[in-house]
Design a protein around this motif. Structure first.
Motif, short mmCIF file in Angstrom:
data_model
loop_
_atom_site.label_atom_id
_atom_site.label_comp_id
_atom_site.label_asym_id
_atom_site.label_seq_id
_atom_site.Cartn_x
_atom_site.Cartn_y
_atom_site.Cartn_z
N ALA A 283 54.57 11.02 72.15
CA ALA A 283 54.00 10.27 71.03
C ALA A 283 54.73 10.56 69.73
O ALA A 283 54.70 9.74 68.79
N SER A 284 55.39 11.71 69.67
CA SER A 284 56.15 12.10 68.47
C SER A 284 57.60 11.63 68.53
O SER A 284 58.42 12.03 67.70
N ASP A 285 57.90 10.79 69.53
CA ASP A 285 59.25 10.22 69.70
C ASP A 285 60.32 11.28 69.91
O ASP A 285 61.45 11.14 69.43
N ILE A 286 59.97 12.34 70.64
CA ILE A 286 60.95 13.33 71.02
C ILE A 286 61.75 12.78 72.20
O ILE A 286 61.18 12.37 73.21
N GLU B 111 54.36 5.52 80.47
CA GLU B 111 54.48 4.49 79.45
C GLU B 111 55.82 4.56 78.73
O GLU B 111 56.30 3.56 78.20
N THR B 112 56.43 5.73 78.68
CA THR B 112 57.69 5.88 77.96
C THR B 112 58.83 5.17 78.69
O THR B 112 58.83 5.07 79.93
N SER B 113 59.80 4.71 77.93
CA SER B 113 60.99 4.08 78.52
C SER B 113 62.08 5.11 78.79
O SER B 113 63.14 4.77 79.34
N LEU B 114 61.85 6.36 78.41
CA LEU B 114 62.84 7.41 78.64
C LEU B 114 63.02 7.66 80.14
O LEU B 114 62.05 7.66 80.90
N ASP B 115 64.24 7.90 80.54
CA ASP B 115 64.53 8.31 81.91
C ASP B 115 64.55 9.83 81.94
O ASP B 115 65.59 10.45 81.70
N LEU C 51 66.75 18.69 75.61
CA LEU C 51 66.68 17.65 74.60
C LEU C 51 67.80 17.85 73.57
O LEU C 51 68.40 18.93 73.50
N PRO C 52 68.09 16.82 72.76
CA PRO C 52 69.14 16.95 71.74
C PRO C 52 68.80 18.05 70.74
O PRO C 52 67.63 18.26 70.39
N THR C 53 69.82 18.74 70.26
CA THR C 53 69.59 19.87 69.35
C THR C 53 68.93 19.44 68.04
O THR C 53 68.19 20.22 67.44
N ASP C 54 69.18 18.20 67.60
CA ASP C 54 68.61 17.78 66.33
C ASP C 54 67.11 17.50 66.41
O ASP C 54 66.47 17.23 65.39
N GLN C 55 66.53 17.59 67.62
CA GLN C 55 65.09 17.36 67.76
C GLN C 55 64.33 18.63 68.17
O GLN C 55 63.13 18.58 68.42
N VAL C 56 65.04 19.74 68.20
CA VAL C 56 64.44 20.99 68.65
C VAL C 56 63.28 21.42 67.76
O VAL C 56 62.18 21.74 68.24
N GLU C 57 63.49 21.47 66.45
CA GLU C 57 62.45 21.98 65.55
C GLU C 57 61.20 21.11 65.60
O GLU C 57 60.08 21.63 65.59
#
Length: 352
Positions: free
Chosen positions: A225-228, A167-171, A293-299
């Motif tokens: 679902a958490s938009d990671i 369902e996600t649009s992420l590649d 993943l990007p570092t700003d989303q790690v936590e």
């Protein structure tokens, strides 16, 4: 197909003269497996989907993105601490579907049974399959059964094919990885391979070793679902953590540095590996994955993963140092750098 068929290609790119016969290392997930897939199978069967070399095939259908993955299971012994060939068959395939960012929905299952195999054992495995499928939320919708002569098999082999909907649009693939990305891991490594090996060889350790065999799709669904913004995921099965990251480095032309002190390994696994002369970074897992993943989303990502019992030891273990060249190195506990390379085969054969 015969040699006289004009479509038959006599020139095989795989070095047959070096390996005139298949050896165990060809199925171990290491360099020989990699060469076999690249030079033999992809050379013959390659196409735009297969050449992506993800954990599953991602393809478009009218109005939706589907994922398909298949796996064969030849583990020995059939029953091990924390699971058996039945639960492994379900989780192994559904985890691969999840690594492509899809929700597993359906499974096919095929049994190759050896004449004389215990019906009691087959019933236990069947019930384990049902329980794992129910736990994962997938339906077993089709299958096949074959029986081979006594002595021509090893009790039971199982093949599963999974289908899922993304369902996600992420590649979510190696090509989405960017310089500076963090590498995180969902749990401690090496438990599955060591638990299976100890059970196979009748070894006893002071601490019980239990396989991490389990479903990863619930964790992945919660991350999405958490938009990671997940760039890439890979479950750490044959060849373990090191081989999985090396494959990603090769596919995406990136250089990754791992920090040994941050890689979670239980004392029992570390101790067993030291006694047996094994490197835990190459030992298989069946309920653990790595993500870029990007570092700003790690936590935020770690918070989601640690909410699950199998994710309590999730950690940041490295970073993408640069793009444009492939390589993997490790900052050791004593502060030195060592180059990590792919083993020819696997330290522990037939663990999945």
């Amino acid at each position: 197909m015969s040699d006289s068929d004009p479509s038959f290609n006599l020139s095989c790119p795989f070095p047959i003269e070096d390996y005139p016969q298949v050896i165990m290392a060809h199925g171990g997930g290491g360099k020989l497996t990699h060469d076999l897939i690249q030079k033999m199978f992809l050379s013959a069967f390659g196409n735009s989907i297969a050449n992506q070399q993800l954990d599953g095939a991602v393809f478009e259908a009218p109005g939706q993105t589907l994922v398909m993955s298949t796996d064969s299971h030849v583990i020995s012994p059939l029953f091990f601490p924390g699971g058996d060939i039945g639960s492994l068959a379900v989780y192994g395939t559904t985890n691969d579907v999840a690594m492509c960012g899809a929700r597993p929905l359906y499974l096919s299952i095929a049994f190759i049974l050896e004449e004389g195999f215990s019906m009691k054992s087959l019933w236990k495995i069947t019930q384990s399959i049902k329980a794992a499928a129910d736990h994962t939320g997938v339906k077993i919708v089709t299958g096949d059964t074959k029986v081979v002569d006594r002595g021509k098999g090893d009790g039971i082999y199982i093949n599963t094919t999974g289908f899922g909907h993304r369902e996600t649009s992420l590649d979510i693939s190696p090509k989405s990885i960017r310089e500076g990305d963090a590498v995180i891991i969902s749990g401690d490594i090496g438990r599955h391979g060591i638990a299976v090996m100890a059970s196979r060889e009748g070894l006893e350790f002071a601490t019980d070793l239990i396989s991490d065999c389990g479903p990863l799709s619930p964790i992945v669904e919660n991350l999405l679902a958490s938009d990671i913004n997940i760039h890439c995921m890979r479950d750490l099965t044959r060849g373990g953590l090191a081989t999985a990251i090396l494959e990603i480095c090769d596919q995406s032309s990136i250089e990754v540095i791992l920090e040994e002190k941050n890689i979670p390994i239980t004392g029992a696994v570390q101790g067993a590996c030291e006694i047996l002369g094994l490197d835990p970074h190459y030992v298989a897992n069946e309920g653990c994955f790595a993500a870029f993943l990007p570092t700003d989303q790690v936590e935020k990502a770690l918070e989601v993963i640690r909410a699950f019992s199998q994710g309590k030891k999730a950690a940041v273990i490295g970073r993408v140092e640069s793009a444009g060249q492939s390589g993997l190195s490790m900052l050791t506990k004593i502060g030195t750098h060592r180059i990590v390379t792919m083993l020819s085969g696997e330290q522990l054969p037939r663990i999945c």
